[in-house]
Each structure stands twice: as structure tokens, then as C-alpha cells.
Design a protein around this motif. Structure first.
Motif, PDB file in Angstrom:
ATOM      1  N   VAL A  39      45.141  35.211  72.343  1.00  0.00           N
ATOM      2  CA  VAL A  39      46.044  35.878  71.399  1.00  0.00           C
ATOM      3  C   VAL A  39      45.541  35.668  69.976  1.00  0.00           C
ATOM      4  CG1 VAL A  39      48.018  35.530  72.943  1.00  0.00           C
ATOM      5  CG2 VAL A  39      47.551  33.843  71.150  1.00  0.00           C
ATOM      6  N   SER A  40      46.119  36.394  69.046  1.00  0.00           N
ATOM      7  CA  SER A  40      45.847  36.163  67.626  1.00  0.00           C
ATOM      8  C   SER A  40      47.140  36.358  66.854  1.00  0.00           C
ATOM      9  CB  SER A  40      44.763  37.107  67.093  1.00  0.00           C
ATOM     10  OG  SER A  40      45.288  38.389  66.831  1.00  0.00           O
ATOM     11  N   ALA A  41      47.151  35.917  65.606  1.00  0.00           N
ATOM     12  CA  ALA A  41      48.332  36.114  64.767  1.00  0.00           C
ATOM     13  C   ALA A  41      48.569  37.587  64.485  1.00  0.00           C
ATOM     14  CB  ALA A  41      48.179  35.336  63.453  1.00  0.00           C
ATOM     15  N   GLU A  42      47.489  38.381  64.479  1.00  0.00           N
ATOM     16  CA  GLU A  42      47.583  39.785  64.087  1.00  0.00           C
ATOM     17  C   GLU A  42      47.844  40.720  65.257  1.00  0.00           C
ATOM     18  OE1 GLU A  42      45.458  37.234  61.409  1.00  0.00           O
ATOM     19  OE2 GLU A  42      44.896  37.816  63.452  1.00  0.00           O
ATOM     20  N   GLY A  43      47.722  40.226  66.479  1.00  0.00           N
ATOM     21  CA  GLY A  43      47.883  41.078  67.645  1.00  0.00           C
ATOM     22  C   GLY A  43      46.553  41.399  68.295  1.00  0.00           C
ATOM     23  N   PRO A  44      46.521  42.382  69.189  1.00  0.00           N
ATOM     24  CA  PRO A  44      45.278  42.719  69.887  1.00  0.00           C
ATOM     25  C   PRO A  44      44.166  43.106  68.914  1.00  0.00           C
ATOM     26  CG  PRO A  44      47.163  43.786  70.935  1.00  0.00           C
ATOM     27  CD  PRO A  44      47.659  43.212  69.639  1.00  0.00           C
ATOM     28  N   ARG A  45      43.038  42.454  69.015  1.00  0.00           N
ATOM     29  CA  ARG A  45      41.893  42.784  68.162  1.00  0.00           C
ATOM     30  C   ARG A  45      40.671  42.020  68.628  1.00  0.00           C
ATOM     31  NH1 ARG A  45      40.444  39.351  63.646  1.00  0.00           N
ATOM     32  NH2 ARG A  45      41.795  37.522  63.424  1.00  0.00           N
ATOM     33  N   ASP A  46      39.490  42.481  68.233  1.00  0.00           N
ATOM     34  CA  ASP A  46      38.262  41.733  68.431  1.00  0.00           C
ATOM     35  C   ASP A  46      38.187  40.662  67.348  1.00  0.00           C
ATOM     36  OD1 ASP A  46      37.567  43.313  70.570  1.00  0.00           O
ATOM     37  OD2 ASP A  46      36.293  44.648  69.385  1.00  0.00           O
ATOM     38  N   VAL A  47      37.885  39.439  67.753  1.00  0.00           N
ATOM     39  CA  VAL A  47      37.840  38.324  66.813  1.00  0.00           C
ATOM     40  C   VAL A  47      36.441  37.720  66.848  1.00  0.00           C
ATOM     41  CG1 VAL A  47      38.950  36.207  66.044  1.00  0.00           C
ATOM     42  CG2 VAL A  47      40.271  37.890  67.346  1.00  0.00           C
ATOM     43  N   VAL A  48      35.824  37.598  65.677  1.00  0.00           N
ATOM     44  CA  VAL A  48      34.455  37.107  65.575  1.00  0.00           C
ATOM     45  C   VAL A  48      34.459  35.588  65.448  1.00  0.00           C
ATOM     46  CG1 VAL A  48      32.278  37.292  64.325  1.00  0.00           C
ATOM     47  CG2 VAL A  48      33.830  39.245  64.400  1.00  0.00           C
ATOM     48  N   SER A  49      33.697  34.940  66.304  1.00  0.00           N
ATOM     49  CA  SER A  49      33.595  33.483  66.255  1.00  0.00           C
ATOM     50  C   SER A  49      32.651  33.046  65.144  1.00  0.00           C
ATOM     51  CB  SER A  49      33.087  32.943  67.596  1.00  0.00           C
ATOM     52  OG  SER A  49      31.676  33.106  67.694  1.00  0.00           O
ATOM     53  N   GLY A  50      32.572  31.757  64.937  1.00  0.00           N
ATOM     54  CA  GLY A  50      31.637  31.213  63.955  1.00  0.00           C
ATOM     55  C   GLY A  50      30.279  30.896  64.531  1.00  0.00           C
ATOM     56  N   THR A  51      30.045  31.278  65.789  1.00  0.00           N
ATOM     57  CA  THR A  51      28.777  30.984  66.460  1.00  0.00           C
ATOM     58  C   THR A  51      28.026  32.271  66.750  1.00  0.00           C
ATOM     59  OG1 THR A  51      29.730  29.009  67.504  1.00  0.00           O
ATOM     60  CG2 THR A  51      27.704  29.876  68.460  1.00  0.00           C
ATOM     61  N   GLY A  52      27.097  32.616  65.883  1.00  0.00           N
ATOM     62  CA  GLY A  52      26.222  33.753  66.117  1.00  0.00           C
ATOM     63  C   GLY A  52      26.918  35.090  66.215  1.00  0.00           C
ATOM     64  N   GLY A  53      28.115  35.197  65.661  1.00  0.00           N
ATOM     65  CA  GLY A  53      28.820  36.466  65.700  1.00  0.00           C
ATOM     66  C   GLY A  53      29.392  36.825  67.059  1.00  0.00           C
ATOM     67  N   LEU A  54      29.443  35.856  67.984  1.00  0.00           N
ATOM     68  CA  LEU A  54      30.038  36.099  69.290  1.00  0.00           C
ATOM     69  C   LEU A  54      31.479  36.566  69.131  1.00  0.00           C
ATOM     70  CD1 LEU A  54      29.791  35.807  72.433  1.00  0.00           C
ATOM     71  CD2 LEU A  54      30.787  33.529  72.131  1.00  0.00           C
TER      72      LEU A  54
END
Length: 235
Positions: A39-54
Motif C-alpha cells: 500500500v501507499s499513503a497516496e493509493g494505487p501507484r508505482d513506487v520507486v525504491s532507493g535501490t537502482g530505481g527498482l
């Protein structure tokens, strides 16, 4: 038990994937007694990690009214100096929206930036829900602490962040997993495996946790610390 694992920009993938896989396998082993989602605070979305843009995808918004577990990961990026606390008006990027950050930022900055989103209010509502257990891996404990949700509680985090926890009024414990009732936390990144297995044992039973432990060929490390029993003498 339903588990909501929170994604935010710059999250550490292993902090998310390790407990996700453990809890998902626990659901299979228990005939569906455990379910898990990202989940995210904003709802359904693609979330970019801090590791190589995963990128991982959040499939829903964090729901603090839903009974079960809410788990907050840490961030992945450059390691700041021990004791470094982000300035929320500058370093933490006040007003930054989803995705408005750069790769390879300092971890304290990425963690602090969560305070400029809707996440702290959602986590506070989850903490006030008696049917929710808050959990965190690594720097996720610092997110909860900086949001003012852990004062006076017993918590662990990555060993490099223990002093930062102390600075927020938290009783920092140098242990792999700390169980303080409705707050359960894990230390450094790989402790997400141990945290997930302990949560399975606590919520579903040791036979389920042991079956998943065997499946993953991972033997849990360390004693789960609880604020119980006599205070030990100096060794």
C-alpha cells in the motif's frame, strides 16, 4: 491477519520483499489465515525504491481502520552520519510530492521526507486503532519515531540509527526483534525475515512459522526482546 506493507519513495526493497514473502507463505501454509498487500499513503501507484530505481506497485491506499498489521520499511540510499537528523524544512524536501526526489540521496533525508506526505497522519490513525499492530523494519522505526508515534516505547532499528531513536524519546534496544505489544520492530535490513517469521509465530502459531522457516532455509537469529522479566546485572 491482514498485513499492509507501506511503500514510499526511496524505500528499501529488501525491507519490503523479505516480510512480504514470509507473510505470503504463511498465508499459504495456514490456509488463508494471513493475507498481505503493498500500500501507499497516496493509493494505487508505482513506487520507486532507493535501490537502482527498482519499482514496486502499491495496489491500495493504506487503510488505518483495517484490523491487522501495518508494516513500515526503511529507505535505501547513501548512509548519513550517525545521529544525523534531516531538517524537515530543507533537507527533507518540505512540500515534495510523490516521486519528487533523486536517487542516491541520504537515507535520513528519504526517511524525513515521508513526514511531508499523508503517511504520518495515516500511521497515527493506525496506532490509535486497538485492532492494529504497528511494525517496522530498519529505518521504518525512525519514520514512526519522527512522526511522534513511539515516545516511551521499546524499539529497535539498524544499529546506525539507534542514537537517532534515543533522540526522539524512544527506548532503543539493540536486538534483532523487539516486541512491545502493539509495536513490533526489526533491526537491520535482513531482520525483515526474522520479523516476519516472529509475527507468524505470534499471530498464527509456531507450526506455521516453522514451516515457512524450513521453506526459506532461513534459521531465525537472536532472542525476541520483550520488556518482561528481571533486569539483568552488568556482564
Amino acid at each position: 491477519m491482514h498485513a499492509q506493507i507501506v511503500l514510499f519513495d526511496g524505500f528499501d526493497p529488501l525491507d519490503v520483499v523479505a516480510p512480504y514473502e514470509v507473510l505470503y507463505a504463511g498465508g499459504t501454509a495456514s490456509g488463508g489465515a494471513v493475507t498481505v498487500e503493498l500500500v501507499s499513503a497516496e493509493g494505487p501507484r508505482d513506487v520507486v525504491s532507493g535501490t537502482g530505481g527498482l519499482v514496486l506497485r502499491a495496489t491500495a491506499a493504506l487503510d488505518p481502520a483495517r484490523a491487522g498489521l501495518v508494516l513500515v520499511p526503511g529507505a535505501s540510499g547513501r548512509v548519513g552520519q550517525p545521529g544525523e537528523v534531516p531538517d524537515q524544512d530543507h533537507d527533507a524536501g518540505a512540500g515534495a510530492g510523490a516521486g519528487e526526489w533523486q536517487q542516491d540521496e541520504f537515507i535520513p533525508v528519504l526517511l524525513g521526507r515521508t513526514l511531508t506526505t499523508g503517511l504520518p497522519a495515516l500511521l497515527a490513525a493506525a496506532k490509535d486503532n486497538p485492532e492494529v499492530t504497528l511494525s517496522a523494519v530498519c529505518g521504518g522505526s525512525l519514520v514512526l519515531a519522527m512522526a511522534g508515534l513511539l515516545a516511551g516505547r521499546h524499539v529497535t532499528t539498524h544499529h546506525m540509527g539507534l542514537d537517532m531513536l534515543d533522540a526522539t524519546g524512544v527506548h532503543a534496544v539493540r536486538a534483532r526483534v523487539v516486541d512491545d505489544g502493539d509495536i513490533v520492530t526489526g533491526a537491520g535490513v535482513t531482520s525483515g525475515l526474522d520479523l516476519g517469521l516472529y509475527l507468524l509465530e505470534r499471530e498464527v502459531g509456531p507450526r506455521i512459522a516453522h514451516a515457512v522457516e524450513e521453506l526459506f532455509a532461513h534459521e531465525r537469529r537472536g532472542t525476541v526482546w520483550r520488556p518482561e522479566g528481571p533486569v539483568p546485572a552488568a556482564l
